[in-house]
Design an enzyme around this catalytic site. Structure first.
Site, PDB file in Angstrom:
ATOM      1  N   GLY A  57      60.166  80.777  49.109  1.00 29.50           N
ATOM      2  CA  GLY A  57      60.541  79.400  49.422  1.00 29.50           C
ATOM      3  C   GLY A  57      59.767  78.418  48.568  1.00 29.50           C
ATOM      4  O   GLY A  57      59.066  78.804  47.624  1.00 29.50           O
ATOM      5  N   GLY A  58      59.919  77.133  48.892  1.00 29.91           N
ATOM      6  CA  GLY A  58      59.241  76.105  48.123  1.00 29.91           C
ATOM      7  C   GLY A  58      57.728  76.219  48.198  1.00 29.91           C
ATOM      8  O   GLY A  58      57.013  75.870  47.263  1.00 29.91           O
ATOM      9  N   GLY A 112      55.984  79.127  48.754  1.00 31.09           N
ATOM     10  CA  GLY A 112      55.545  80.342  48.080  1.00 31.09           C
ATOM     11  C   GLY A 112      56.293  81.561  48.586  1.00 31.09           C
ATOM     12  O   GLY A 112      57.366  81.454  49.183  1.00 31.09           O
ATOM     13  N   LYS A 167      52.962  84.160  54.688  1.00 32.79           N
ATOM     14  CA  LYS A 167      53.469  83.195  53.699  1.00 32.79           C
ATOM     15  C   LYS A 167      52.306  82.737  52.833  1.00 32.79           C
ATOM     16  O   LYS A 167      51.387  82.065  53.302  1.00 32.79           O
ATOM     17  CB  LYS A 167      54.147  82.019  54.394  1.00 32.79           C
ATOM     18  CG  LYS A 167      54.720  81.005  53.409  1.00 32.79           C
ATOM     19  CD  LYS A 167      55.825  80.147  53.998  1.00 32.79           C
ATOM     20  CE  LYS A 167      55.426  79.292  55.138  1.00 32.79           C
ATOM     21  NZ  LYS A 167      56.467  78.306  55.527  1.00 32.79           N
ATOM     22  N   ASP A 176      63.767  69.386  57.225  1.00 35.56           N
ATOM     23  CA  ASP A 176      64.262  70.431  56.322  1.00 35.56           C
ATOM     24  C   ASP A 176      65.093  71.449  57.104  1.00 35.56           C
ATOM     25  O   ASP A 176      64.874  72.658  57.016  1.00 35.56           O
ATOM     26  CB  ASP A 176      63.105  71.116  55.601  1.00 35.56           C
ATOM     27  CG  ASP A 176      63.552  71.854  54.338  1.00 35.56           C
ATOM     28  OD1 ASP A 176      64.680  71.591  53.874  1.00 35.56           O
ATOM     29  OD2 ASP A 176      62.782  72.678  53.819  1.00 35.56           O
TER      30      ASP A 176
END
Length: 822
Positions: A515-516, A518, A535, A631
């Site tokens: 994802g944005g 990592g 994550k 988001d």
């Protein structure tokens, strides 16, 4: 005989009239490219279709790739859901210089290079090591180029670079060369396009049609772009904008050009107004502006300053594009009056500024089209030089419009339909600019100091400034991370050695998502007894300490069955790592499209949507203060082993406004395809922004396709727009996921689509609350499941908790209404 004479005279009259004023001629000028080569690099021989209905040929056995067996064919370690399979899921990797050879007819060609900067396996090639050059003949297109840094700077998953080169021979040689400065460097490419093009830069052979910005003129131009050598000039497309309209994807352009939505380039909040052409207006191309200059969809939309003259006189309508210093640029502006009453000269007259210098004064679209009137396009070309000064390697190029009051026009206004910016090669045939800056880590300081020894004092001074800024940035980041919540609910603090043990030193075999923030790995803690999701923050990512801090802060305060649970975190050795409960069934997106998983039933989908809605409803009303997720998308809705939906990823979340405020003013963040258009325009965030995004999720669930799919025809690319169009035309049944065709009851479908349409209303005030959405989804589930008659229906109370009632199908609506009214 008399009729024949009359027809002959009429024909001659038409010929004479159109030759006197060719602007009115309905030109039939067309251009069919002699070459349309689409090479799927790294793929075996064979053809595959892709976005824009292009057929891509594998480079193995294509005839364009001599000795290709000496190179490496590779596949990415991960496919982001938004990345098309063709041509991005195969790559050709070069560890030594390599040349593709394309037989072509002489003339100007578009050369497009496509890159997906992933880590490539078999063998293992990391995107961070990829630095290379690309050249066509004597022209350098890319130099020491990093696709990874470029994509991260743009916040894109994949990128393409477009060039225009005039080929005088019958062979176009395209060479990739790994950068010699890095022993591990390699070059790669996923796709190559070679498309013949007409001389759209033809005005370069007539400098009277070009305006030079500043003090330069034709006589002061350097020799390498002098008139007699202009056919040797190469161009790079820096920006191509459809002003006032949505993105025009490659399938809608004769030469597969993409025209971006201009909204992201508008300066400040003064965005003016956008509008489409009047239905009674026909775009009339001419011999001077043939149809291949820009597609109808570009000239068919526009952005103007607005209807209020008093407002217009106090601001400029401005676009800003970042460009490399040290190059000349061609700036092309496209105009077409497309709405009544702008039909005569002196109705709308304005000035054009480029880089704060007057480019054209008193421009009148109608007058400059030879009084061609409404619907006649025109474009203007300007050349501007961006000097290479001591400033950063990139600067802003400004294009601005302002009413020309001295002409006393009917309307004090200005308008634009399209904007293109092209970089011209320098005296060495070079088009390449520097890579975007890399985020500097503290462990690199000694390396920088070693470089600094022996350099001039001025360079040392700059270096010291850099180190001071770096120190300040690292201190700010440490302060942010150090201020983690003190509550015991924040979870366990893990050491980096614990994390490496849990993930087998971040083994790629345990990678479950990217994802944005990592990469996400599957891990095992407590001696292997507990499975978790790990994550790991990417230190080159656009997300960092603030998102890390926000995620921990939010999840340390929130506890709900439909929110993902934070197990703990690690912030050792510059690492920012979050550990969550493991979600055995992945993301909701994993079960909707581009998947080998069994399709979900309609009942399963409804239950998942209801669970997610409960999570978002709790954030909006149960948390104190309320929280806007910001988001909402299918990849942020996770599913545990019992298919219970859990809302995840709070790195972009914001506290909701206080009771006496209507919104939070904030920079726009989120994901394209899901972004609330009102939030995007006004930068005003409310809970209704989450509702809009959740409406997109609901249509994804119904249609089984992504929110954004560039492989589809232009009007279908954005799911929200296409689904609403189908709903209003009564064809929604035609876009439902085929796996659901025989599984949805008509009443349930009607209720589901009804609430989804309301979520996607253009203005937030017209959208339902998340509680209302949840309410209607519960009803849709009850209407669908005949076995569920008389079973409990969960209703949200305003404290975020849940209550239940037992209802029969006959009484459900009256009881629901009465309960909601309490």
């Amino acid at each position: 005989m008399r009729n024949q004479t009359f027809l002959l005279l009429l024909f001659l009259l038409i010929v004479i009239t159109t030759s006197i004023n060719p602007t009115f001629a309905q030109t039939t000028t067309t251009y069919v490219p002699s070459e349309q080569i689409f090479l799927n690099c790294g793929a075996s021989k064979g053809n595959l279709s892709s976005p824009a209905s292009r057929i891509w040929e594998g480079d193995v056995g294509s005839g364009y790739a001599p000795g290709i067996q000496k190179t490496v064919s590779a596949t990415p370690s991960y496919q982001d859901p938004d990345v098309p399979t063709v041509p991005y899921m195969t790559a050709r990797i070069f560890q030594t210089p390599y040349t593709y050879s394309f037989p072509v007819t002489p003339g100007r060609k578009f050369v497009r290079l496509h890159f997906y900067p992933s880590d490539y396996t078999d063998p293992d090639f990391r995107a961070s090591n990829s630095y290379f050059s690309a050249s066509v003949g004597s022209y350098t297109l890319l130099n020491n180029f990093s696709a990874l840094l470029t994509a991260q700077a743009l916040n894109y998953d994949y990128i393409s670079k477009e060039f225009s080169v005039d080929i005088s021979s019958s062979i176009l040689n395209l060479t990739f060369t790994p950068s010699p400065s890095n022993k591990n460097a390699f070059a790669f490419v996923n796709g190559i396009e070679i498309v013949s093009m007409p001389q759209i830069f033809g005005d370069f052979y007539n400098f009277s049609n070009i305006t030079f910005i500043g003090s330069m003129n034709y006589m002061t131009l350097p020799q390498y772009i002098a008139l007699e050598t202009m056919d040797k000039t190469a161009f790079e497309t820096v920006a191509r904008l459809n002003v006032g309209g949505s993105t025009v994807y490659a399938m809608a352009d004769r030469f597969y050009r993409e025209w971006d939505d201009d909204s992201m380039y508008i300066y400040g909040a003064a965005v003016g107004v956008t509008y489409p052409k009047d239905p009674n207006v026909t775009i009339r191309y001419s011999d001077t502006v043939p149809e291949y200059i820009a597609p109808l969809s570009v000239y068919g939309t526009a952005r103007s300053m607005g209807p209020q003259a008093s407002v217009n006189l106090n601001y400029n309508l401005t676009w800003i594009v970042k460009v490399d210093v040290g190059f000349y640029y061609l700036v092309r502006l496209h105009f077409c009056e497309i709405v009544y009453p702008i039909t005569q000269i002196n109705m709308r007259v304005f000035n054009i500024f480029i880089n704060n210098q007057i480019a054209k004064e008193g421009f009148d679209v109608i007058a400059d089209t030879n009084r061609g009137g409404i619907g006649v396009p025109i474009y203007l070309d300007f050349i501007v030089f961006i000097p290479n000064t001591s400033t950063p390697s990139q600067q802003d190029l400004w294009v601005a419009l302002h009413p020309n009051i001295s002409s006393k026009p009917v309307f004090n206004d200005a308008e634009l339909n399209g904007l293109e910016i092209f970089k011209l090669n320098d005296s060495n045939g070079n088009l390449a600019g520097p890579n975007p800056p890399m985020k500097v880590k503290q462990k690199h300081i000694q390396h920088f100091l070693a470089i600094g020894i022996g350099v001039p004092a001025a360079a040392l001074f700059i270096l010291l400034l850099l180190l001071m800024a770096l120190r300040r940035w690292r201190q700010e980041e440490k302060t942010i991370v150090a201020s983690l919540p003190s509550s015991s609910n924040q979870g366990r603090l893990f050491s980096i050695s614990d994390i490496k043990t849990a993930t087998r030193d971040f083994s790629e075999s345990l990678l479950i998502g990217v994802g944005g923030f990592g990469k996400v790995y599957r891990g095992e803690i407590d001696g292997g007894s507990t499975c978790v999701a790990v994550k790991r923050g990417n230190q080159l990512s656009g997300q960092g300490a603030h998102e890390f801090r926000t995620e921990i802060d939010m999840l340390s305060k929130l506890r709900h069955r439909h929110l993902v649970s934070l197990v703990g975190y690690c912030n050792e050795n510059d690492e920012m790592i979050l550990i969550y409960d493991y979600m055995a069934n992945g993301t909701l997106r994993d079960h909707l499209c581009k998947t080998q998983n069994p399709p979900l039933s309609w009942k399963q989908r409804l239950e998942i949507c209801i669970g997610a809605a409960r999570g978002f409803h709790y954030l909006h009303t149960g948390a104190k203060p309320g929280i806007i997720h910001r988001d909402v998308k299918t990849t942020n809705i996770l599913l545990d082993d019992k298919w219970v939906a859990k809302v995840s990823d709070f790195g972009l979340s914001k506290a909701a406004p206080e009771l006496d405020c209507t919104h939070v003013s904030t920079a726009v963040k989120g994901s394209f395809g899901y972004l609330d258009p009102e939030y995007y325009r006004k930068q005003r965030l409310t809970e209704k922004s989450d509702v809009y995004s959740f409406g997109v999720v609901l249509f994804e669930v119904l249609c089984g396709r992504p929110a954004l799919d560039r492989s589809l025809p232009d009007e279908q690319v954005i799911l929200a727009d296409w689904a609403l169009h189908c709903k209003r035309n009564g064809t929604i049944d035609q876009i439902i996921d085929p796996n659901l065709k025989d599984d949805i009851s008509p009443d349930s479908l009607e209720k589901f689509v009804e609430i989804t349409e309301k979520c996607l209303a253009g203005q937030g005030i017209e959208r339902p609350s998340m509680g209302d959405v949840l309410w209607n989804l519960e009803i849709a589930l009850h209407l669908h499941d005949p076995v569920g008659k008389g079973e409990p229906i969960s209703i949200p109370n305003y404290d975020g908790m849940m209550s239940s009632i037992v209802a029969t199908e006959d009484s459900v609506f009256s009881e629901l209404r009465s309960l909601k009214g309490r």
